[in-house]
Design a protein around this motif. Structure first.
Motif, PDB file in Angstrom:
ATOM      1  N   VAL A  87       0.882  -1.358  -0.125  1.00 36.71           N
ATOM      2  CA  VAL A  87       0.053   0.049  -0.008  1.00 36.71           C
ATOM      3  C   VAL A  87       0.760   1.177   0.095  1.00 36.71           C
ATOM      4  O   VAL A  87       0.524   2.307  -0.529  1.00 36.71           O
ATOM      5  CB  VAL A  87      -0.900   0.006   1.009  1.00 36.71           C
ATOM      6  CG1 VAL A  87      -1.816  -1.292   1.155  1.00 36.71           C
ATOM      7  CG2 VAL A  87      -0.141  -0.025   2.531  1.00 36.71           C
ATOM      8  N   SER A  88       2.312   1.159   0.516  1.00 36.41           N
ATOM      9  CA  SER A  88       3.089   2.291   0.284  1.00 36.41           C
ATOM     10  C   SER A  88       3.809   2.414  -0.992  1.00 36.41           C
ATOM     11  O   SER A  88       4.446   3.520  -1.209  1.00 36.41           O
ATOM     12  CB  SER A  88       3.914   2.206   1.596  1.00 36.41           C
ATOM     13  OG  SER A  88       4.793   0.993   1.349  1.00 36.41           O
ATOM     14  N   GLY A  89       3.872   1.573  -1.852  1.00 37.17           N
ATOM     15  CA  GLY A  89       4.206   1.621  -3.023  1.00 37.17           C
ATOM     16  C   GLY A  89       5.590   0.919  -3.325  1.00 37.17           C
ATOM     17  O   GLY A  89       6.407   1.040  -4.342  1.00 37.17           O
ATOM     18  N   ARG A  90       5.895   0.316  -1.974  1.00 38.85           N
ATOM     19  CA  ARG A  90       7.534  -0.127  -1.997  1.00 38.85           C
ATOM     20  C   ARG A  90       7.465  -1.627  -2.606  1.00 38.85           C
ATOM     21  O   ARG A  90       8.507  -2.130  -3.098  1.00 38.85           O
ATOM     22  CB  ARG A  90       7.748  -0.358  -0.564  1.00 38.85           C
ATOM     23  CG  ARG A  90       7.791   0.936   0.110  1.00 38.85           C
ATOM     24  CD  ARG A  90       9.115   1.716  -0.064  1.00 38.85           C
ATOM     25  NE  ARG A  90       9.141   2.920   0.711  1.00 38.85           N
ATOM     26  CZ  ARG A  90      10.043   2.891   1.716  1.00 38.85           C
ATOM     27  NH1 ARG A  90      10.481   2.056   2.188  1.00 38.85           N
ATOM     28  NH2 ARG A  90      10.015   4.268   2.308  1.00 38.85           N
ATOM     29  N   GLY A 229      -3.116  -2.740  11.142  1.00 40.58           N
ATOM     30  CA  GLY A 229      -1.905  -1.927  11.570  1.00 40.58           C
ATOM     31  C   GLY A 229      -1.033  -1.799  10.474  1.00 40.58           C
ATOM     32  O   GLY A 229      -0.369  -0.736  10.249  1.00 40.58           O
ATOM     33  N   GLY A 230      -0.805  -2.801   9.559  1.00 40.87           N
ATOM     34  CA  GLY A 230       0.072  -2.852   8.459  1.00 40.87           C
ATOM     35  C   GLY A 230      -0.451  -1.561   7.355  1.00 40.87           C
ATOM     36  O   GLY A 230       0.363  -0.914   6.951  1.00 40.87           O
ATOM     37  N   LEU A 231      -1.700  -1.921   7.311  1.00 41.89           N
ATOM     38  CA  LEU A 231      -2.381  -1.165   6.246  1.00 41.89           C
ATOM     39  C   LEU A 231      -2.356   0.460   6.583  1.00 41.89           C
ATOM     40  O   LEU A 231      -1.955   1.426   5.730  1.00 41.89           O
ATOM     41  CB  LEU A 231      -3.758  -1.304   6.352  1.00 41.89           C
ATOM     42  CG  LEU A 231      -4.769  -0.458   5.523  1.00 41.89           C
ATOM     43  CD1 LEU A 231      -4.327  -0.751   3.735  1.00 41.89           C
ATOM     44  CD2 LEU A 231      -6.171  -0.904   5.341  1.00 41.89           C
ATOM     45  N   LEU A 236      -0.009   5.842   6.258  1.00 43.76           N
ATOM     46  CA  LEU A 236       0.454   7.056   6.916  1.00 43.76           C
ATOM     47  C   LEU A 236       1.959   7.428   6.276  1.00 43.76           C
ATOM     48  O   LEU A 236       2.063   8.544   6.267  1.00 43.76           O
ATOM     49  CB  LEU A 236       0.425   6.773   8.453  1.00 43.76           C
ATOM     50  CG  LEU A 236      -1.007   6.848   9.092  1.00 43.76           C
ATOM     51  CD1 LEU A 236      -0.676   6.627  10.534  1.00 43.76           C
ATOM     52  CD2 LEU A 236      -1.550   8.350   8.773  1.00 43.76           C
ATOM     53  N   TYR A 237       2.793   6.351   6.424  1.00 46.67           N
ATOM     54  CA  TYR A 237       4.174   7.093   6.123  1.00 46.67           C
ATOM     55  C   TYR A 237       4.149   7.751   4.698  1.00 46.67           C
ATOM     56  O   TYR A 237       4.789   8.786   4.649  1.00 46.67           O
ATOM     57  CB  TYR A 237       5.366   5.879   6.116  1.00 46.67           C
ATOM     58  CG  TYR A 237       6.753   6.388   5.952  1.00 46.67           C
ATOM     59  CD1 TYR A 237       7.422   6.762   7.046  1.00 46.67           C
ATOM     60  CD2 TYR A 237       7.111   6.548   4.908  1.00 46.67           C
ATOM     61  CE1 TYR A 237       8.768   7.518   7.132  1.00 46.67           C
ATOM     62  CE2 TYR A 237       8.570   6.947   4.486  1.00 46.67           C
ATOM     63  CZ  TYR A 237       9.104   7.279   5.972  1.00 46.67           C
ATOM     64  OH  TYR A 237      10.684   7.824   5.522  1.00 46.67           O
ATOM     65  N   PRO A 238       4.033   7.183   3.666  1.00 45.31           N
ATOM     66  CA  PRO A 238       3.893   7.898   2.394  1.00 45.31           C
ATOM     67  C   PRO A 238       3.043   9.377   2.454  1.00 45.31           C
ATOM     68  O   PRO A 238       3.224  10.263   1.912  1.00 45.31           O
ATOM     69  CB  PRO A 238       3.450   6.925   1.114  1.00 45.31           C
ATOM     70  CG  PRO A 238       3.534   5.768   1.858  1.00 45.31           C
ATOM     71  CD  PRO A 238       3.123   5.774   3.353  1.00 45.31           C
TER      72      PRO A 238
END
Length: 256
Positions: A87-90, A229-231, A236-238
């Protein structure tokens, strides 16, 4: 499947195996270890590593395998981390199913190995003794389901933020595994008394069925809460620090 793809899955398989074998193994074999005091002495010697030792063991498994194979697969060893990476695009979404299968299988093989070894001790009873996660009567300190779900989701979200931040291209090079391993150690120091610490569905699945004693029936909670939590952490970080409207670089430009 191409060789590179197979290498990634093998890295996740072996990394998750090591996490479960080292982390849960320390809880099963070494957290409370009592030895005879010896000839001429009375009583026993307490030799266990306790909560601190178990927490450190989990952190060390991640540090060592992240340095060993993190450059191959990203060093997730955890379905919640893989979801956050997607979900963060990594990580491409197409890689998620394979990562999850490799992680769960690696964890289950480690759980099987732990069970076989533990049976080698006379009198060992696996029921309730395989470092399973739980809530209510199966929580170390009888925390409620609501408390366990909140703790697991919150800690997993922060774990993802640490992981994504420590592996950001702007972060100091070479220190990512240390930050991630220390973060997992801290998470265990906080939550071993709450839920025996999951923040990792593969770790929970690995020992639940060998442990029995209610753990299989409660396993759903240790998939749902860490994945939520992982979602959250992966979103949040990006949003806050990379390409979102509150990203640090854009805020600095606006302030200028």
């Amino acid at each position: 499947m191409e060789v590179k793809g197979i290498s990634k899955l093998l890295a996740e398989f072996f990394g998750t195996f090591w996490l479960v074998f080292g982390g849960c193994g320390s809880a099963i074999f070494a957290a409370k270890n009592v030895a005879d005091a010896g000839q001429g002495h009375i009583g026993v010697i307490q030799m266990g590593i306790g909560f601190l030792g178990v927490a450190l063991a989990f952190g060390l498994t991640v540090v060592t395998m992240a340095y060993a194979v993190g450059h191959i697969s990203g060093g997730h060893f955890n379905p919640a981390v893989t979801l956050g990476a997607v979900v963060s695009g990594r990580l491409p979404a197409k890689d998620l199913p394979g990562y999850w299968v490799a992680q769960v299988l690696g964890g289950l093989l480690a759980g099987t190995a732990l069970w076989v070894i533990a049976k080698g001790m006379p009198g060992f009873e696996a029921t309730g003794s395989m470092a399973a996660n739980g809530y209510g009567d199966h929580s170390p300190n009888h925390y409620t389901l609501a408390a366990v779900l909140l703790a697991e989701a919150l800690l997993t979200a922060f774990f993802l933020i640490v992981i994504l931040g420590a592996t950001d291209g702007r972060a100091p090079k070479g220190f990512g595994p240390l930050a991630i391993g220390l973060s997992l150690t801290l998470i265990h120091l906080i939550s071993i008394p709450i839920s025996n610490t999951s923040v990792n569905p593969a770790r929970s699945t690995a020992v639940a069925f060998f442990n029995g004693d209610g753990a299989p029936g409660q396993l759903w909670a240790f998939w749902v809460a860490p994945l939520v939590g992982g979602l959250i952490g992966g979103l949040l970080y990006p949003l806050l620090f990379e390409n979102g409207k509150f990203a640090l670089g854009k805020t600095a430009e606006a302030d200028a």
